[in-house]
Design an enzyme around this catalytic site. Structure first.
Site, PDB file in Angstrom:
ATOM      1  N   SER A   1       3.226  -2.397  10.221  1.00 39.73           N
ATOM      2  CA  SER A   1       4.683  -2.410  10.394  1.00 39.73           C
ATOM      3  C   SER A   1       5.296  -3.777  10.108  1.00 39.73           C
ATOM      4  O   SER A   1       6.267  -4.169  10.755  1.00 39.73           O
ATOM      5  CB  SER A   1       5.062  -1.903  11.790  1.00 39.73           C
ATOM      6  OG  SER A   1       4.587  -0.579  11.979  1.00 39.73           O
TER       7      SER A   1
ATOM      8  N   GLY B   1       2.840  -1.254   4.188  1.00 37.88           N
ATOM      9  CA  GLY B   1       2.923   0.170   3.889  1.00 37.88           C
ATOM     10  C   GLY B   1       4.362   0.576   3.626  1.00 37.88           C
ATOM     11  O   GLY B   1       4.890   0.393   2.531  1.00 37.88           O
ATOM     12  N   GLY B   2       5.014   1.097   4.646  1.00 43.13           N
ATOM     13  CA  GLY B   2       6.366   1.660   4.508  1.00 43.13           C
ATOM     14  C   GLY B   2       7.342   0.756   3.773  1.00 43.13           C
ATOM     15  O   GLY B   2       8.069   1.208   2.871  1.00 43.13           O
TER      16      GLY B   2
ATOM     17  N   HIS C   1      -9.275   1.278   4.676  1.00 41.83           N
ATOM     18  CA  HIS C   1      -8.004   1.451   5.390  1.00 41.83           C
ATOM     19  C   HIS C   1      -8.211   2.384   6.592  1.00 41.83           C
ATOM     20  O   HIS C   1      -8.996   3.336   6.510  1.00 41.83           O
ATOM     21  CB  HIS C   1      -6.953   2.032   4.443  1.00 41.83           C
ATOM     22  CG  HIS C   1      -5.572   1.959   5.006  1.00 41.83           C
ATOM     23  ND1 HIS C   1      -5.100   2.897   5.898  1.00 41.83           N
ATOM     24  CD2 HIS C   1      -4.589   1.051   4.850  1.00 41.83           C
ATOM     25  CE1 HIS C   1      -3.870   2.563   6.249  1.00 41.83           C
ATOM     26  NE2 HIS C   1      -3.527   1.452   5.633  1.00 41.83           N
TER      27      HIS C   1
ATOM     28  N   ASN D   1       0.874  -1.173   0.000  1.00 46.16           N
ATOM     29  CA  ASN D   1       0.000   0.000   0.000  1.00 46.16           C
ATOM     30  C   ASN D   1       0.909   1.220   0.000  1.00 46.16           C
ATOM     31  O   ASN D   1       1.525   1.536   1.008  1.00 46.16           O
ATOM     32  CB  ASN D   1      -0.888  -0.008   1.258  1.00 46.16           C
ATOM     33  CG  ASN D   1      -1.663   1.288   1.417  1.00 46.16           C
ATOM     34  OD1 ASN D   1      -1.854   2.019   0.442  1.00 46.16           O
ATOM     35  ND2 ASN D   1      -2.104   1.577   2.633  1.00 46.16           N
ATOM     36  N   TRP D   2       0.970   1.871  -1.150  1.00 42.78           N
ATOM     37  CA  TRP D   2       1.919   2.985  -1.277  1.00 42.78           C
ATOM     38  C   TRP D   2       1.424   4.258  -0.580  1.00 42.78           C
ATOM     39  O   TRP D   2       2.149   5.207  -0.425  1.00 42.78           O
ATOM     40  CB  TRP D   2       2.165   3.289  -2.752  1.00 42.78           C
ATOM     41  CG  TRP D   2       3.082   2.302  -3.435  1.00 42.78           C
ATOM     42  CD1 TRP D   2       3.657   1.182  -2.892  1.00 42.78           C
ATOM     43  CD2 TRP D   2       3.536   2.363  -4.783  1.00 42.78           C
ATOM     44  NE1 TRP D   2       4.439   0.553  -3.816  1.00 42.78           N
ATOM     45  CE2 TRP D   2       4.385   1.253  -4.992  1.00 42.78           C
ATOM     46  CE3 TRP D   2       3.320   3.243  -5.843  1.00 42.78           C
ATOM     47  CZ2 TRP D   2       5.009   1.009  -6.226  1.00 42.78           C
ATOM     48  CZ3 TRP D   2       3.941   2.998  -7.065  1.00 42.78           C
ATOM     49  CH2 TRP D   2       4.777   1.893  -7.247  1.00 42.78           C
ATOM     50  N   LYS D   3       0.159   4.304  -0.227  1.00 46.95           N
ATOM     51  CA  LYS D   3      -0.449   5.511   0.376  1.00 46.95           C
ATOM     52  C   LYS D   3      -0.231   6.715  -0.560  1.00 46.95           C
ATOM     53  O   LYS D   3      -0.250   6.537  -1.764  1.00 46.95           O
ATOM     54  CB  LYS D   3       0.122   5.753   1.772  1.00 46.95           C
ATOM     55  CG  LYS D   3       0.176   4.475   2.621  1.00 46.95           C
ATOM     56  CD  LYS D   3       0.412   4.758   4.061  1.00 46.95           C
ATOM     57  CE  LYS D   3       0.669   3.446   4.801  1.00 46.95           C
ATOM     58  NZ  LYS D   3       0.407   3.552   6.215  1.00 46.95           N
TER      59      LYS D   3
ATOM     60  N   GLY E   1       2.190   2.105  10.576  1.00 45.93           N
ATOM     61  CA  GLY E   1       3.120   3.219  10.422  1.00 45.93           C
ATOM     62  C   GLY E   1       3.772   3.651  11.718  1.00 45.93           C
ATOM     63  O   GLY E   1       4.390   4.719  11.778  1.00 45.93           O
TER      64      GLY E   1
ATOM     65  N   GLU F   1      -5.605  -5.219  10.303  1.00 45.22           N
ATOM     66  CA  GLU F   1      -4.614  -4.182  10.565  1.00 45.22           C
ATOM     67  C   GLU F   1      -4.912  -3.488  11.887  1.00 45.22           C
ATOM     68  O   GLU F   1      -5.734  -2.560  11.928  1.00 45.22           O
ATOM     69  CB  GLU F   1      -4.640  -3.155   9.431  1.00 45.22           C
ATOM     70  CG  GLU F   1      -4.307  -3.721   8.077  1.00 45.22           C
ATOM     71  CD  GLU F   1      -3.585  -2.712   7.199  1.00 45.22           C
ATOM     72  OE1 GLU F   1      -2.464  -2.988   6.789  1.00 45.22           O
ATOM     73  OE2 GLU F   1      -4.143  -1.627   6.968  1.00 45.22           O
TER      74      GLU F   1
ATOM     75  N   GLU G   1      -6.557   4.733   7.703  1.00 46.49           N
ATOM     76  CA  GLU G   1      -6.319   6.161   7.438  1.00 46.49           C
ATOM     77  C   GLU G   1      -7.541   6.799   6.784  1.00 46.49           C
ATOM     78  O   GLU G   1      -7.818   7.981   6.998  1.00 46.49           O
ATOM     79  CB  GLU G   1      -5.049   6.329   6.582  1.00 46.49           C
ATOM     80  CG  GLU G   1      -3.797   6.056   7.405  1.00 46.49           C
ATOM     81  CD  GLU G   1      -2.622   5.509   6.618  1.00 46.49           C
ATOM     82  OE1 GLU G   1      -2.619   5.604   5.379  1.00 46.49           O
ATOM     83  OE2 GLU G   1      -1.697   4.972   7.260  1.00 46.49           O
TER      84      GLU G   1
HETATM   85  C1  PEP Z   1      -0.697  -0.008   5.770  1.00 47.14           C
HETATM   86  O1  PEP Z   1      -0.637   1.110   5.290  1.00 47.14           O
HETATM   87  O2  PEP Z   1      -1.653  -0.744   5.510  1.00 47.14           O
HETATM   88  C2  PEP Z   1       0.371  -0.451   6.655  1.00 47.14           C
HETATM   89  C3  PEP Z   1       0.285  -1.628   7.218  1.00 47.14           C
HETATM   90  O3  PEP Z   1       1.403   0.427   6.840  1.00 47.14           O
HETATM   91  P1  PEP Z   1       2.808   0.102   7.572  1.00 47.14           P
HETATM   92  O4  PEP Z   1       3.301  -1.214   7.005  1.00 47.14           O
HETATM   93  O5  PEP Z   1       3.702   1.230   7.199  1.00 47.14           O
HETATM   94  O6  PEP Z   1       2.529  -0.006   9.026  1.00 47.14           O
END
Ligand code: PEP
Length: 251
Positions: free
Chosen positions: A213, A234-235, A95, A9-11, A173, A167, A97
């Site tokens: 994460s 994500g990251g 999501h 997930n590039w956000k 994040g 999640e 966010e």
């Molecule tokens: C996400 O955006 O779904 C996510 C899990 O982010 P991160 O891996 O950065 O925690």
């Protein structure tokens, strides 16, 4: 045996040229890793560049959101039919966010999910508890309720095109990760809820990812758990090497 799904997930990261460069860098690192599905969910404006860069590879391209109306006065939104015509296969819905910053509720998540499925998209449905809910010991109730509300009126046939991403909001994040045991247990609670809603066969088949994460260092242990069928990343999906290590861990 469920097939694992590793999705990035590039956000709100990567311009189209950066998207192309990242996919070109990732492609050789994940080539031949065919024991799992590999997806990048990218910003709308990157879809075309990402598809061009991923063409002929084992990387599929998804979007990060979709509106529930077929068309109309919803400035700035994108419909399921638009995504479908752009050749998008997957879309993230719900999501945290989106829920936290853009007023998404279980009701709108459900509407978006149904619209996406009706248009023939595959849905990565995100849900999970906030920190206070885990501390107060109500995680199981929260994820079970979200599963029921977010999938309300989704048929068992449509469920075949749904991936659930568990999640925990406190882990997204933040660098905090659920322990493999916590991830396994809560993915199991979601699977049991699916069993009650749709029967044992559907529950056995549905892919439930963990997200929060997940990174090159902790992926192998998380992915080794029985109820964890992949990751929403994500990251670490913004770094070709790290993402490819996660893909390898899913082999
Ligand atoms: C996400 O955006 O779904 C996510 C899990 O982010 P991160 O891996 O950065 O925690």
């Amino acid at each position: 045996m469920r097939r694992k799904v590793i999705a990035g997930n590039w956000k709100m990261n990567m311009t189209p040229s950066q998207a192309k460069a990242l996919i070109e860098e990732t492609k050789p690192l994940v080539a031949g890793k065919d024991n799992c599905d590999i997806i990048f969910c990218v910003p709308f404006v990157d879809i075309h560049a990402a598809q061009e860069a991923a063409a002929g590879s084992n990387i599929k391209i998804g979007a990060e959101n979709v509106h529930f109306a077929p068309k109309g006065a919803y400035t700035g939104e994108i419909s399921a039919e638009m995504l479908k015509e752009c050749g998008v296969d997957y879309v993230i819905i719900g999501h945290s966010e989106r829920r936290q910053y853009f007023g998404e509720t279980d009701e709108t998540v459900n509407l978006r999910t149904k619209a996406a499925l009706e248009a023939g998209l595959k849905v990565i449905l995100c849900l999970g508890e906030v920190k206070e809910e885990r501390v107060n010991g109500i995680t199981d109730e929260v994820v079970s309720m979200q599963t029921k509300l977010d999938l309300k009126d989704v048929t068992v046939d449509q469920l075949a095109n749904v991936i659930i991403a568990y999640e925990p909001v406190w882990a997204i994040g933040t660098g905090l990760t659920a322990t493999p045991e916590q991830a396994d247990e809560t993915c199991g609670v979601i699977r049991n809820t699916i069993a009650k809603m749709y029967g044992a066969e559907a529950a056995e088949k549905i892919v439930i990812q963990y997200g929060g994460s997940m990174n090159a260092a902790n992926a192998a242990e998380l992915l080794s758990k029985e109820n964890v069928d992949g990751g929403l990343i994500g990251g670490a999906s913004l770094k070709a090497k790290d993402f490819s290590i996660i893909v390898n861990a899913a082999q």
